[in-house]
Design an enzyme around this catalytic site. Structure first.
Site, PDB file in Angstrom:
ATOM      1  N   HIS A  49     -19.365  39.216   6.938  1.00  8.26           N
ATOM      2  CA  HIS A  49     -18.361  38.329   7.085  1.00  8.26           C
ATOM      3  C   HIS A  49     -16.833  37.799   6.048  1.00  8.26           C
ATOM      4  O   HIS A  49     -16.240  37.785   7.027  1.00  8.26           O
ATOM      5  CB  HIS A  49     -18.706  36.629   7.506  1.00  8.26           C
ATOM      6  CG  HIS A  49     -19.897  36.428   8.286  1.00  8.26           C
ATOM      7  ND1 HIS A  49     -19.765  36.053   9.422  1.00  8.26           N
ATOM      8  CD2 HIS A  49     -20.926  36.844   8.683  1.00  8.26           C
ATOM      9  CE1 HIS A  49     -20.487  36.010   9.592  1.00  8.26           C
ATOM     10  NE2 HIS A  49     -21.297  36.178   9.942  1.00  8.26           N
ATOM     11  N   ASP A 101      -9.179  37.771   2.849  1.00 10.51           N
ATOM     12  CA  ASP A 101     -10.278  37.092   3.686  1.00 10.51           C
ATOM     13  C   ASP A 101     -10.546  38.026   4.440  1.00 10.51           C
ATOM     14  O   ASP A 101     -10.347  38.443   5.446  1.00 10.51           O
ATOM     15  CB  ASP A 101      -9.478  36.007   4.674  1.00 10.51           C
ATOM     16  CG  ASP A 101     -10.439  34.525   4.543  1.00 10.51           C
ATOM     17  OD1 ASP A 101     -11.945  34.440   4.275  1.00 10.51           O
ATOM     18  OD2 ASP A 101      -9.590  33.691   4.423  1.00 10.51           O
TER      19      ASP A 101
HETATM   20  P1  ADQ Z   1     -14.870  31.028   4.933  1.00 12.99           P
HETATM   21  O1  ADQ Z   1     -14.459  31.933   3.510  1.00 12.99           O
HETATM   22  O2  ADQ Z   1     -15.715  29.649   4.333  1.00 12.99           O
HETATM   23  O3  ADQ Z   1     -15.494  32.063   5.171  1.00 12.99           O
HETATM   24  P2  ADQ Z   1     -13.047  29.891   6.881  1.00 12.99           P
HETATM   25  O4  ADQ Z   1     -12.848  31.122   7.854  1.00 12.99           O
HETATM   26  O5  ADQ Z   1     -11.661  30.051   6.876  1.00 12.99           O
HETATM   27  O6  ADQ Z   1     -13.824  30.592   5.502  1.00 12.99           O
HETATM   28  O7  ADQ Z   1     -13.138  28.378   7.468  1.00 12.99           O
HETATM   29  C1  ADQ Z   1     -14.550  28.346   7.960  1.00 12.99           C
HETATM   30  C2  ADQ Z   1     -14.735  26.830   8.671  1.00 12.99           C
HETATM   31  O8  ADQ Z   1     -14.545  26.688   7.396  1.00 12.99           O
HETATM   32  C3  ADQ Z   1     -13.776  26.864   9.569  1.00 12.99           C
HETATM   33  O9  ADQ Z   1     -14.871  26.396  10.937  1.00 12.99           O
HETATM   34  C4  ADQ Z   1     -13.318  25.247   9.100  1.00 12.99           C
HETATM   35  O10 ADQ Z   1     -12.421  24.739   9.702  1.00 12.99           O
HETATM   36  C5  ADQ Z   1     -14.099  25.439   7.324  1.00 12.99           C
HETATM   37  N1  ADQ Z   1     -13.730  24.598   6.226  1.00 12.99           N
HETATM   38  C6  ADQ Z   1     -12.681  25.323   5.706  1.00 12.99           C
HETATM   39  N2  ADQ Z   1     -12.283  24.174   4.919  1.00 12.99           N
HETATM   40  C7  ADQ Z   1     -12.760  23.339   5.145  1.00 12.99           C
HETATM   41  C8  ADQ Z   1     -12.278  21.820   4.626  1.00 12.99           C
HETATM   42  N3  ADQ Z   1     -11.879  21.835   3.879  1.00 12.99           N
HETATM   43  N4  ADQ Z   1     -12.839  20.719   5.394  1.00 12.99           N
HETATM   44  C9  ADQ Z   1     -13.483  21.630   6.646  1.00 12.99           C
HETATM   45  N5  ADQ Z   1     -13.768  22.110   7.732  1.00 12.99           N
HETATM   46  C10 ADQ Z   1     -13.286  23.061   6.016  1.00 12.99           C
HETATM   47  C11 ADQ Z   1     -15.909  33.378   5.732  1.00 12.99           C
HETATM   48  C12 ADQ Z   1     -15.183  34.157   5.009  1.00 12.99           C
HETATM   49  C13 ADQ Z   1     -13.191  34.737   5.859  1.00 12.99           C
HETATM   50  C14 ADQ Z   1     -14.269  34.362   7.717  1.00 12.99           C
HETATM   51  C15 ADQ Z   1     -15.501  33.429   8.091  1.00 12.99           C
HETATM   52  C16 ADQ Z   1     -16.478  33.690   9.358  1.00 12.99           C
HETATM   53  O11 ADQ Z   1     -14.598  33.976   4.163  1.00 12.99           O
HETATM   54  O12 ADQ Z   1     -13.155  35.327   5.669  1.00 12.99           O
HETATM   55  O13 ADQ Z   1     -13.759  33.961   8.579  1.00 12.99           O
HETATM   56  O14 ADQ Z   1     -16.601  33.368   7.082  1.00 12.99           O
HETATM   57  O15 ADQ Z   1     -17.338  35.221   9.714  1.00 12.99           O
END
Ligand code: ADQ
Length: 472
Positions: free
Chosen positions: A160, A368
């Site tokens: 991921h 990311d």
């Molecule tokens: P994350 O680094 O957690 O995931 P991201 O893809 O930005 O990153 O977000 C995942 C989920 O978390 C989204 O549904 C988002 O809405 C939610 N989220 C983030 N911040 C939040 C907040 N403050 N309050 C509520 N919800 C929040 C990892 C990788 C990413 C990749 C994902 C999926 O780092 O690059 O996109 O996995 O593979």
């Protein structure tokens, strides 16, 4: 149809809507095949007297037709496997941050121990034609550990997070062991073409891999297939959330409260990879150089608490708090706060309303894997009057979302200029860009991601992968 077995560090109960798009998509396939989801319970439990960590029981519960199986970890294993190796070594290095990596020799043993524990516990639950799909950097050696126990099932892996270029990867002591682990899978999926290319370059340069075409490689005496499978969101589910009462209420309330302002929004986990201080500096630059934005632009930044027991995370928290405080102190008025910063997780049902009420989203990570917030923002917009996405070129999403305003988050001035452009963008242009972005996220949604990965894994010929299985 073979049963699907998903393995990830944490599992989500697919019956709960708060679980989010990924859990929903996986749950759908798991449901269709009466599947199994295996991972850590999230609990830290010391073994009973006379027992060891290896005796940890497997907790099994049924969620509809899906079986959820979890194991507890001891404090020592959690510290070495989760905090130490996964989040103190792999997370920073895979996000190109060698300076933040803590190459403590003790961690790798704990990482391997937990992967072995998971492999042993999972093996007992497997059926001969199960298809296994392992997720993320916590579990890279899982296939090799399963193979060492005699498992001959088809096993796929999805990373991921980004995979850095070979020379950065090679800075990890034991990098060859890690990559050998990756090569024990039948199929390895990456978020972007760039990550996939880094993998190909590494195995060619460091392991003399032979290119068999169509993403297949002969390496370490077996065949492995690799490819890019950019993850998407469940667009329909997100549109549903946008139009649900809680989403609408959030939209109405936010619109009314900020009726005199243009809103900018940032939603992130509070992580050093997300570029939050750089984003604040770009916003400060905008306020400094475009006085007309005073009193008219407000940035709402939601940053959810994350991994607070890792020290690099408390540093970023303090830096962000101090930047937000100084921006508000220097530019704020009695009736206008330029930045509304909230250190919390926002309820999933309310996110779409906030996105829809915002004219601009700032998704500006330094690195990311994908970034799903970018896609969620697009899905939540009103197609007749859509907002503008300012997106870092270093997010995996930038390979797909070409109609966003792409920025280099390290370049404060250019990022500020892009934010200014986004705030000024005429309706026609916003519509054209949004329409194109929407087509992309609809076409490559989370179901496409799941189906295309599993389809490839199903076709990866197990006998070709070769035995004896690679031993780490
Ligand atoms: P994350 O680094 O957690 O995931 P991201 O893809 O930005 O990153 O977000 C995942 C989920 O978390 C989204 O549904 C988002 O809405 C939610 N989220 C983030 N911040 C939040 C907040 N403050 N309050 C509520 N919800 C929040 C990892 C990788 C990413 C990749 C994902 C999926 O780092 O690059 O996109 O996995 O593979």
């Amino acid at each position: 149809m073979s049963r699907l077995v998903v393995v990830s560090n944490r599992i989500a109960d697919p019956r709960k809507t708060a679980a989010g798009g990924l859990a929903v998509a996986l749950a759908e396939v798991l449901n269709n095949t009466g599947g199994l989801w295996f991972g850590w319970s999230g609990k830290i439990v010391e073994p009973a007297e006379g027992a060891t960590a290896a005796d940890a029981p497997v907790h099994v519960q049924q969620a509809g037709s899906v079986k959820l199986a979890t194991v507890d970890l001891t404090q020592a294993d959690y510290d070495a496997y989760y905090l130490g190796y996964s989040n103190g070594v792999l997370w920073p290095v895979f996000h190109y941050r060698l300076d933040l990596a803590d190459f403590d020799a003790g961690y790798i043993a704990g990482y391997r121990r937990v992967n072995q524990l998971f492999a042993r516990k999972l093996l007992a639950l497997l059926e001969p034609d199960d298809i296994i799909w392992v997720h993320d950097y916590h579990l890279i050696p899982m296939a090799a550990e399963l193979r060492a126990l005699g498992c001959t099932n088809r096993i796929g892996f999805f990373l991921h997070i980004p995979l850095p270029p070979p020379l950065i990867l090679a800075a990890i002591p034991g990098h060859d062991w890690l990559v050998k682990g990756l090569c024990s899978y039948d199929l390895v999926g990456f978020q972007s073409n760039a990550d996939h290319e880094h993998f190909c370059r590494y195995i060619q340069a460091e392991a003399h891999a032979q290119d068999l075409g169509d993403g297949r490689w002969r390496v370490f005496n077996r065949t492995v297939q690799a490819g890019a499978f950019p993850i998407g969101i469940d667009v329909e589910e997100f549109e549903g959330l946008t139009n649900a009462p809680e989403g609408r209420e959030m939209y109405e309330k936010t619109k009314a409260e900020y009726s005199r302002r243009k809103l900018l929004v940032g939603v992130d986990r509070l992580d050093y990879s997300k570029g939050l201080p750089q984003r604040m500096r770009a916003f400060r630059h905008l306020l400094q150089n475009h006085p007309e934005t005073h009193n008219s632009a407000t940035l709402i930044q939601i940053a959810s608490p994350s991994r607070e027991d890792v020290s690099a995370y408390s540093d970023i928290l303090h830096e962000l708090e101090s930047l937000c405080g100084s921006i508000n102190g220097n530019f704020g008025e009695l009736d206008w706060m330029p930045v509304r910063y909230m250190h919390r997780t926002m309820a999933r049902a309310r996110l779409p309303g906030l996105y829809r009420a915002s004219r601009v989203a700032l998704v500006t990570p330094l690195r990311d894997g994908m970034n799903l917030v970018a896609k969620e923002f697009i899905a939540a917009q009103d197609a007749a009057d859509p907002g503008v996405l300012v997106l870092s070129r270093f997010a995996g999403a930038a390979e797909q979302l070409k109609e966003a305003l792409l920025v280099n988050p390290y370049d404060t001035e250019n990022t500020a200029n892009a934010i200014h452009l986004a705030l000024q963008m005429p309706l026609d242009e916003r519509r054209v860009r949004h329409d194109a972005l929407m087509k992309t996220i609809r076409r490559y949604d989370v179901h496409w991601w799941c189906d295309s990965f599993l389809d490839k894994l199903g076709k990866a010929s197990a006998e070709e992968s070769g035995t004896p299985w690679l031993r780490l």
